[in-house]
Write a protein that holds these residues in place. Structure first.
Motif, PDB file in Angstrom:
ATOM      1  N   ILE A 101       1.974   1.135   7.594  1.00 30.48           N
ATOM      2  CA  ILE A 101       2.632   0.366   6.366  1.00 30.48           C
ATOM      3  C   ILE A 101       4.235   0.175   6.454  1.00 30.48           C
ATOM      4  O   ILE A 101       4.801   1.245   6.810  1.00 30.48           O
ATOM      5  CB  ILE A 101       2.279   1.064   5.045  1.00 30.48           C
TER       6      ILE A 101
ATOM      7  N   TYR B  83       4.087   4.930   9.019  1.00 30.70           N
ATOM      8  CA  TYR B  83       5.070   3.845   8.426  1.00 30.70           C
ATOM      9  C   TYR B  83       6.076   3.215   9.477  1.00 30.70           C
ATOM     10  O   TYR B  83       6.070   3.678  10.510  1.00 30.70           O
ATOM     11  CB  TYR B  83       5.840   4.543   7.277  1.00 30.70           C
TER      12      TYR B  83
ATOM     13  N   GLN C  41      -0.582  -3.874  11.287  1.00 26.80           N
ATOM     14  CA  GLN C  41      -0.861  -2.791  10.196  1.00 26.80           C
ATOM     15  C   GLN C  41      -2.216  -2.512  10.034  1.00 26.80           C
ATOM     16  O   GLN C  41      -2.546  -1.485   9.915  1.00 26.80           O
ATOM     17  CB  GLN C  41      -0.458  -3.458   8.909  1.00 26.80           C
TER      18      GLN C  41
ATOM     19  N   LYS D  19       0.731  -1.170   0.060  1.00 24.59           N
ATOM     20  CA  LYS D  19       0.190   0.139   0.017  1.00 24.59           C
ATOM     21  C   LYS D  19       0.906   1.322  -0.058  1.00 24.59           C
ATOM     22  O   LYS D  19       0.271   2.461  -0.286  1.00 24.59           O
ATOM     23  CB  LYS D  19      -1.095  -0.135   1.146  1.00 24.59           C
TER      24      LYS D  19
ATOM     25  N   LYS E 241       1.277  -8.046   9.820  1.00 24.18           N
ATOM     26  CA  LYS E 241       0.163  -7.629   9.155  1.00 24.18           C
ATOM     27  C   LYS E 241      -1.255  -7.445  10.075  1.00 24.18           C
ATOM     28  O   LYS E 241      -1.874  -6.207   9.653  1.00 24.18           O
ATOM     29  CB  LYS E 241      -0.343  -8.799   8.160  1.00 24.18           C
TER      30      LYS E 241
END
Lengths: 316, 316
Positions: free
Chosen positions: A116, A83, A110, A18, A107
């Motif tokens: 990300i 991030y 996130q 992404k 994941k």
């Protein structure tokens, strides 16, 4: 075992999908924009097997904690998380399945926290598993919350409950029982207060996260204070442990691994602060007040001083 | 030995003095601004004793290499270096004197490359010394150089000389001699091309740094190419080694640790590129051209194909 490049492409690159500026984790570095009027907040933490977690902890909870401790630092500055970069040093006993589960844990985080993966580095080590995350968030210019800006008369507040992580470590070590599972979960999967932190911008006069123990961390605020022991919020699980062994109370105050926010507000903002907590699913407790000088005094229910050692967790 | 907080305050905080947003390394995170019209470039690398450097290498050269490999990645994106964060995991044999020398090496690099320490994490490890740097630079929006954007017909260029780092490793291992000291210095103290990188923005059609070996790294550009063996620039020290043992030529092409820039330009920009090199004190060599397909062909002086293994350094 997959080689370095295949592993990055197959397991890590999907986590960076992404972020256009991550270039599929195939370039020398990553690129990201900062919105006009914002500034960047950056923090980094390393976790090492046998030092910061148990080598046989589930890979997903290690991933959880690795990101959570960094997100907690961003929250403490009032930053919106965006991030992260990841440095993994794997010993030979770490196999592909472990890495896949670890990536699965990343994941989940996130998805939950809107962050990300932007880049990283993968190496082999003859030593223990070593993981570093550098996390980036954004905050309106000149609005970042700081530790040392509280004023005399401010109320001292904490989010949620204190001591669950420290007691959870004792559970993990087999030293105490945890019927509900809440304590071990708090230790392995601390919840960074990323919703609350940004809402404290313009409200809190100072803020930090509690990672080394409430009393020790208060010392980093650079001010004096009085804390009312009876007002320190405890979970039902912690209360139950204390009912069975009251000598564990110093562990709750000094043990670390809370990842709750410790912050101060002007007394006039108390109602606004309690409302803010509700909108973030955080229970906020006022536990004391800022005083002149630099000493922290802990008071019991009769306002008598209590002597509790304030040595938090130190790495060495 | 100083404790964690004292060590940070006395040895590391001076390195962060020029960054107001580092808050003296005393807060949960650091803050920095990004100029309007710029975007951020971020890269990270981990170096481990016994894997990426020798445990008894001088602390200052370890600091040099740690920053240089990250700065080289920023240069490859065309970014101006600005800040870095540092994660140090020290084994017990690392003493205060070592840390002071290490910080001194960081300081030299800060002065030379205009970067500032922004934050970090210090831990103890039962394993080998483990160091991670995350480096930040800035580049005009949408102008970052990328690896995979070269076009058929572009010239393939490299900065300075190839193979000195790989031969320097052989010197460090006692396998070959290095009369001038140039090879060992190239291995321990590679020079990141931070002046050249930003000047290639708007000039190079693609760019990367050579860390895993020229031929192997070319494979990451995602294009086909022809490289003229005779045009690969070699230092006098490398030429001397080759004169004594020509079997070391594959090491030069595949050995890694060059930290030179590998980039492509449109043939019409050749003169401009050579001028640019001169303004950055970089000698630029055109070593080949981009072709259709994905294969790399190495040609000798008579334009005959040469068979050289293209396996660069892989961490596992």
């Amino acid at each position: 075992m997959l080689g370095e490049f295949e592993q990055i492409a197959q397991i890590m690159a999907p986590l960076a999908q992404k972020a256009k500026g991550a270039f599929g984790l195939k370039d020398d570095a990553a690129v990201f924009q900062v919105n006009s009027g914002d500034e960047m907040v950056v923090t980094t933490d390393t976790l090492i097997a046998g030092v910061h977690f148990f080598a046989d902890d589930p890979a997903e909870t290690i991933a959880h904690k690795l990101l959570a401790v960094n997100l907690s630092d961003l929250a403490a500055m009032g930053a919106q998380p965006r991030y992260y970069t990841l440095n993994t040093s794997y010993p030979s006993e770490v196999k592909l399945d472990w890495i896949k589960q670890f990536a699965n844990g990343l994941k989940q985080m996130q998805d939950e926290y809107g962050i990300i993966l932007l880049g990283g580095d993968t190496t082999r080590t003859p030593g223990p598993l070593c993981l570093s995350v550098t996390a980036f968030g954004c905050v309106p210019e000149r609005q970042a919350l700081k530790r040392t800006t509280a004023r005399v008369g401010d109320l001292i507040c904490v989010s949620n409950t204190i001591g669950d992580g420290a007691l959870g470590l004792l559970v993990a070590q087999g030293k105490i029982e945890d019927k509900s599972g809440h304590l071990l979960k708090s230790y392995r999967r601390p919840i960074p207060r990323t919703k609350l932190g940004p809402k404290l911008v313009g409200l809190a006069t100072s803020c930090m996260d509690i990672s080394d123990g409430l009393l020790s961390d208060f010392g980093h605020m650079g001010v004096g204070g009085e804390i009312d022991l009876a007002k320190i919020p405890l979970s039902p699980a912690a209360q139950q442990v204390l009912a069975e062994d009251s000598t564990l109370f110093p562990t709750i105050l000094n043990g670390g691994d809370d990842y709750e926010l410790l912050f101060c507000i002007d007394p006039k903002d108390k109602d606004r602060m309690l409302d803010t907590g509700e909108t973030c699913d955080c229970q906020i407790s006022v536990i004391g007040r800022i005083t002149e000088g630099y000493d922290l005094v802990v008071l019991d229910e009769t306002a008598q001083k209590v002597d509790i050692k304030t040595n938090g967790y130190r790495h060495f």
